[in-house]
Design a protein around this motif. Structure first.
Motif, short mmCIF file in Angstrom:
data_model
loop_
_atom_site.label_atom_id
_atom_site.label_comp_id
_atom_site.label_asym_id
_atom_site.label_seq_id
_atom_site.Cartn_x
_atom_site.Cartn_y
_atom_site.Cartn_z
N UNK A 74 0.78 -1.12 -0.13
CA UNK A 74 0.01 -0.13 0.18
C UNK A 74 0.85 1.22 -0.03
N UNK A 75 2.08 1.32 0.66
CA UNK A 75 2.85 2.31 0.68
C UNK A 75 3.39 2.69 -0.71
N UNK A 76 3.79 1.54 -1.37
CA UNK A 76 4.44 1.74 -2.73
C UNK A 76 3.36 2.25 -3.76
N UNK A 77 2.27 1.52 -3.62
CA UNK A 77 1.25 2.20 -4.39
C UNK A 77 0.80 3.65 -4.28
N UNK A 78 0.93 4.13 -2.96
CA UNK A 78 0.57 5.34 -2.54
C UNK A 78 1.66 6.19 -2.85
N UNK A 79 3.03 6.06 -3.11
CA UNK A 79 4.16 6.91 -3.29
C UNK A 79 4.14 7.18 -4.73
N UNK A 80 4.11 8.59 -4.86
CA UNK A 80 4.32 9.12 -6.20
C UNK A 80 5.38 8.72 -7.07
N UNK A 81 6.74 8.52 -6.33
CA UNK A 81 7.71 7.91 -7.10
C UNK A 81 7.66 6.58 -7.41
N UNK A 82 6.73 5.68 -7.18
CA UNK A 82 6.61 4.25 -7.47
C UNK A 82 5.57 4.33 -8.35
N UNK A 83 4.66 5.19 -8.76
CA UNK A 83 3.65 4.96 -9.66
C UNK A 83 4.01 4.81 -11.08
N UNK A 84 3.52 3.88 -11.82
CA UNK A 84 3.68 3.73 -13.19
C UNK A 84 3.05 4.58 -14.06
N UNK A 85 3.88 5.39 -14.87
CA UNK A 85 3.26 6.14 -15.80
C UNK A 85 2.21 5.48 -16.77
N UNK A 86 1.11 5.87 -16.90
CA UNK A 86 0.21 5.55 -17.82
C UNK A 86 0.84 5.35 -19.50
N UNK A 87 0.70 4.24 -20.04
CA UNK A 87 1.34 4.46 -21.54
C UNK A 87 0.68 5.34 -22.39
N UNK A 88 1.23 6.00 -23.12
CA UNK A 88 0.83 7.06 -24.32
C UNK A 88 0.16 6.43 -25.29
N UNK A 89 -1.14 6.65 -25.61
CA UNK A 89 -1.68 5.97 -26.81
C UNK A 89 -0.89 6.27 -28.04
N UNK A 90 -0.68 5.39 -28.69
CA UNK A 90 0.34 5.50 -29.93
C UNK A 90 -0.62 6.30 -30.98
N UNK A 91 0.14 6.98 -31.95
CA UNK A 91 -0.68 7.88 -33.02
C UNK A 91 -1.49 6.95 -33.66
N UNK A 92 -2.65 7.14 -34.19
CA UNK A 92 -3.32 6.55 -35.02
C UNK A 92 -2.69 6.24 -36.46
N UNK A 93 -2.17 7.34 -37.03
CA UNK A 93 -1.34 7.11 -38.12
C UNK A 93 -0.13 7.32 -38.01
N UNK A 94 0.84 6.57 -38.30
CA UNK A 94 2.35 6.78 -38.25
C UNK A 94 2.66 7.17 -39.43
N UNK A 95 3.25 8.27 -39.39
CA UNK A 95 3.73 8.70 -40.66
C UNK A 95 5.20 8.68 -40.73
N UNK A 96 5.80 8.25 -41.84
CA UNK A 96 7.14 8.08 -42.13
C UNK A 96 7.45 9.13 -43.25
N UNK A 97 8.54 9.60 -43.18
CA UNK A 97 8.86 10.61 -44.16
C UNK A 97 8.89 10.29 -45.61
#
Length: 118
Positions: A74-97
């Motif tokens: 519970x302490x680990x879950x409550x600690x802000x340094x131990x929280x896992x960042x939510x994964x960023x959603x991948x862009x819908x269209x990945x453009x290449x050059x």
């Protein structure tokens, strides 16, 4: 009372008292046997109580370990340094050059030449 009557009276009294003594001895021996059985039962119950106390102490130690582990989580879950960042959603269209059209780069109307061999 004459001597013979007195002797006969004392013999009857002696027989009566001997009978009561025999009954008392039988009663004492039966009570002694019952007492020994009860002492054995008490000893067995004391051993069972001791083993149950050991089990309770062991269970208490297990519970305290579990409680400590839960609190740590519970302490680990409550600690802000131990929280896992939510994964960023991948862009819908990945453009290449290669997919993007080339922009015209102008400098006062002058075009730049692209060098594809580089």
């Amino acid at each position: 009372m004459k001597k013979n009557e007195l002797i006969e009276f004392l013999q009857r009294q002696n027989e009566f008292l001997q009978g009561r003594l025999d009954k008392a001895l039988a009663s004492v021996s039966s009570l002694t046997l019952a007492n020994e059985k009860l002492v054995a039962t008490v000893d067995e119950l004391r051993r069972q109580i001791a083993s149950l106390e050991d089990v309770i102490k062991g269970r208490g130690a297990e519970l305290s370990k579990e409680k400590a582990a839960r609190q740590a989580v519970q302490r680990l879950q409550g600690s802000p340094s131990e929280r896992q960042a939510k994964p960023m959603p991948a862009p819908a269209v990945s453009e290449t050059p290669e997919q993007r059209p080339q922009k015209k780069r102008t400098n006062n109307g002058a075009r730049r030449k692209t060098h594809p061999e580089c």
